[in-house]
Each structure stands twice: as C-alpha cells, then as structure tokens.
Design an enzyme around this catalytic site. Sequence first.
Site, PDB file in Angstrom:
ATOM      1  N   ASP A  43       9.606  -3.674   8.201  1.00 30.39           N
ATOM      2  CA  ASP A  43       8.479  -2.774   8.009  1.00 30.39           C
ATOM      3  C   ASP A  43       8.047  -2.041   9.274  1.00 30.39           C
ATOM      4  O   ASP A  43       7.077  -2.409   9.933  1.00 30.39           O
ATOM      5  CB  ASP A  43       7.284  -3.553   7.430  1.00 30.39           C
ATOM      6  CG  ASP A  43       6.267  -2.608   6.812  1.00 30.39           C
ATOM      7  OD1 ASP A  43       6.465  -1.381   6.879  1.00 30.39           O
ATOM      8  OD2 ASP A  43       5.277  -3.113   6.263  1.00 30.39           O
ATOM      9  N   GLY A  86       0.793  -1.212   0.000  1.00 26.54           N
ATOM     10  CA  GLY A  86       0.000   0.000   0.000  1.00 26.54           C
ATOM     11  C   GLY A  86       0.830   1.269   0.000  1.00 26.54           C
ATOM     12  O   GLY A  86       0.375   2.324  -0.459  1.00 26.54           O
ATOM     13  N   ASP A 127       2.825  -3.446  14.017  1.00 25.23           N
ATOM     14  CA  ASP A 127       2.377  -4.336  12.941  1.00 25.23           C
ATOM     15  C   ASP A 127       3.229  -5.602  12.894  1.00 25.23           C
ATOM     16  O   ASP A 127       3.608  -6.072  11.835  1.00 25.23           O
ATOM     17  CB  ASP A 127       2.432  -3.610  11.594  1.00 25.23           C
ATOM     18  CG  ASP A 127       1.568  -4.297  10.524  1.00 25.23           C
ATOM     19  OD1 ASP A 127       0.634  -5.029  10.900  1.00 25.23           O
ATOM     20  OD2 ASP A 127       1.842  -4.098   9.322  1.00 25.23           O
ATOM     21  N   LYS A 159       3.638  -9.191  12.590  1.00 24.23           N
ATOM     22  CA  LYS A 159       2.827 -10.265  12.011  1.00 24.23           C
ATOM     23  C   LYS A 159       3.767 -11.210  11.270  1.00 24.23           C
ATOM     24  O   LYS A 159       4.946 -10.865  11.031  1.00 24.23           O
ATOM     25  CB  LYS A 159       1.776  -9.696  11.050  1.00 24.23           C
ATOM     26  CG  LYS A 159       2.346  -8.859   9.917  1.00 24.23           C
ATOM     27  CD  LYS A 159       1.235  -8.232   9.080  1.00 24.23           C
ATOM     28  CE  LYS A 159       1.818  -7.339   7.971  1.00 24.23           C
ATOM     29  NZ  LYS A 159       0.750  -6.693   7.168  1.00 24.23           N
TER      30      LYS A 159
END
Length: 547
Positions: free
Chosen positions: A373, A239, A351, A353
């Site tokens: 990230d 994104g 985030d 994950k």
Amino acid sequence: MIERAISGPTTAGGSFEDEQQEFAWKRCRLLFLAGLAVAALGGTINVFVPSGDPGVVSPLTRFEWASGAWAHVVSLIIGLGLLYLRRDHSKVYSIAFGIVSINVVLVIYNGVAFHPATETYFGLSLLLFLSAALIPWRPAFQISLGALAVVMFLLLGGVLYAVFPEYRSFWAEYARASGGTANAADLMRSQTIWGVTGSVILGGTSALVSQTLYSLRKTAHRAKRLGKYLIREEIGKGGMGQVFFAQHSLMCRPTAVKVMAADGDSIALARFEREIKLSATLTHPNTITIYDVGRTPERSLYYAMEYLEGLDLEVMVERFGPIRPERAVFILKQVCGSLAEAHSRDIVHRDIKPSNIFVTRRGGIYDYVKVLDFGLAKQITADTASGITQTGIVFGTPRYLAPETVLGSGEVDGRADIYNLGGVAYWMVTGQPPFEAASSVELLVDHVKTPPRPPSEVSEISIPSELEAIILKCLDKKPDDRFQTATELEDALDALSFAEPWTKKLAEKWWDLHGILGDEPHDCDCFFHEEAVSGEERPVVVADLSN
C-alpha cells in the site's frame, strides 16, 4: 489482502465454457439424485395406491418389464456412476444429455404403451424443466430433448397400433366406451397429435428457460472479468477501493486486483494513480509487485498485483501475541530493505503500520515480508507540483504518525518512515502501539510531546536492551536523532546477536504448526482459449463485483 488458503484454479483456464462444464458436473449430480428421489416416490405410490383412472390399462403386459419407476432408477444410477468414473468435465454434457434422453423415452413409452388414453405430461415436463433449470448448457440441448419427445410420440403410437392387435383392440374398446363417432384409429391419431403439441410447447418453453439462464450466467461470468483477469471473490475493502482475488486467464497465476471505488473523487483518483505509478517503479523483492494496470468500461482504474497468502503484522500479533525479538528483527530487516530502495528514489511511504507489512511465503521461504500500500506515498521531488498534497490534511494512521507529519513543518522525508517502523517494532514485541489514547487528537499530541514507555516495561516477553535502544531511537521526536536511513537501521539490527537466532527452518516450523498457509500452487491445468487470447475486454460493473 487477508489470510486465505489457495485451493487452486476452479476452472480449466477460466473460459466461460470451462466454468460451465465444471458447474454442470455438480448440477448433474443434483439432477440425477432428484430424479432418483422422484422415481422412488412414484414407484412406492404405484405399489400401494392403484390408479383409479379407467383409461389406465396394460394392453402389452408382456412388455411391461421395460417400463416403470425401476427403469428410471437404473438409468439414473448409471448416470451417477458415469459422472464419478469420468471426472473429465468435458464429457458432462454428453452424459447428461444421454441420461435425460433415456428418461424422456421411458416416460413417453410408459405413457403411450401402458396409459394410451391418458395425457401423461407430468413426467415429461418435470424432466425438461429440471434439466433446463439445473444444467448450465446451451438451449440447443433442450430443443433436442423436445424434438426427441415429438419423434417418440409420432413413432411409438403408430408402431404399436400397427404391430400389436391388443393395442388396436384397446383403442376400439375405448372408442365404443366413449360413445362418440370417432373410430379407434382417429382416437389414437388425436392422442398422438396432443402428445406432439404438448412436447413442442414443453420443449420450446424449457428451451426459453435454458436460454434465459444461460444468458444470465454468461453475463455474470463477463461481469467477473477485468481484462485478462478472472475475478473470484472480494478479499478486502478500504477507503480507496476494493481488492479481489483473481486469476490470470492464460497463466492461472493467483492475483490480487485492486479496483478504485467507482464514486471516488478526483483527489482520491490522483492518489490511486500515484500508488500505481510509484509502486510499479519499485523492484525490491520485499515490496509488493505490480503486474498490470487498466480501466473498467466505467473508466474506474484497477491494477493487478501479486496475491499474498499469510498474515499482516496486525493480525499476527492480535492472534498470537508479541513476537519473539529475534523473529521481529528477522522481519524488520526485510522491511528496511524495501524502504531503502523507496527512499533511494525519493519515495516516502508515509503509512508504514502493522497492517501494511505482510508476512508470507515465497519460493519455500517462510516469514517472507512484503510491504504493501503505497497509496499515501510521496515523491519528495515531484509531489508538491502535483497538487495532491493539501495544506492542513494529515496523511497516515494516527497510531504510527511521525511528529513532523503531525506538525506539518518542514520536509517530511524517509526518516518519517523510520519513526513509523519504530512504532511497528514496538507493536511487534509488546502487542501494543507506542501510544494509546481515547481520541486521534490525543494520539497526535502524544506523538509530538510524550516519550514512549520502554518496550521492556510493557511487554510480557523479555526484550534485549540493545533492541529496545534501537526501537526508542527510531521513535525519537527529532528526525536528526533517529537513524538517518533505512540501511543504517538495517545495519544496527544486523549487528544484534541472539542465543537462538531466528532461522528459515524455525519460520517454516511456526507456519506449519499453525496451519495458516495452504499448499503452494503446482502444475496448472489452464489451456489457451480463443476468448482469452483475443484479449477481449469484458464489461464489468464494479458495484456488482462483491455480490
């Protein structure tokens, strides 16, 4: 960053000329093979289909052995042999020019000596335009080939006319047969002038083709540069932008370059800038390393980071199933180290994950973890003033969100990352996230209200009760009931004991068995080029990078 085997640099240093030389080596093979096919076809036709052109004669039959399709075949075979024997790409242009020049001479010799009254431009035009279209060299080579053709037409006809009586006899007979007033010398000169004119036109046109293609290739090469980084291919898209595999033009170091989407809004741009700044402050070996940052001519932000070869945990579990508990602990402890440093600087990832935990190899060490990230990372003491965090917006991935992040109540701190990491651990040992639901809203409600099923009831592998207790403690709804720091969690994981602990040797054996990683890069054949040393910023169109 996705799984990919590094095959090493494709050019010697990455300059435009180096890239073209390597490309030329492949194209010359194609040109010579195509020439062999054409020569063989032409020779076959000449054997079985005699020419009906009355102007086709052999006034110099004793020299006919030096012409014909076989001469082209021999020269082209020699050219192919030189290409394979001299793998030095810097010699490719010399070999190509030499072989094409020989064939230009053969075509003109065959026409002038054995077909003197026939305008034989087919072979010449085929040679000039195939070389212009296939070989990525400067147009000066094409101009030189055209000039060679002109010189051959000027010299060969006159020399043959002056030296060989049978050649003069042919033109005298041709003058009588034509019924005109022109004598033999005039007809020969006229034919020579047409040959020269045709060579000039063909040589000039092919040089124009070569110039056009050369300019297009150079533009394309420049469009693949960002500062000192040579863009090779797109390896990911998200994104916030695209990620490309690149190489530093001086050091040939494999690099991942992330480019902010050209149409990104101001909020997305601010987050991208924050990712760069926050990531660059972190130095833990298990955190992705930022090398450089810059802007494209279109003012889009990009940054260069270390290139990783391997698998993220999402892909690893999807492909190979749940991870053995002892190996999961080996990986989780490394993630804890990365988070501990970030939390000590008041940075919350937000985030964590499976797809943001990458397992790779570093310095011969396998199962080496890199946390990726920090695009949603939040610096607790400064983020509110930045205006980036917006009320009513939930940041993160629904499958792994901490309850306090969902509710938006109170300060979200490092314990939210502990919750996320508990979800990752759950995924690793079970192959499933803690909660699965038909919609994101249901997932968010589960994170707030629903206790997760114990991993041992879900997994197909045996999970020690001590590890299960650690995972469930990470996933507690109340931050105060979780591990309070990443270091505390790492200590708890370190206290676990296994009958067969996971070792570096076992990790290496696993990676070798599955053949995911390529050979580690060794010596680099890069050279320092003036173009690279100058640091010239090349134009780049971000939208074209993925083509």
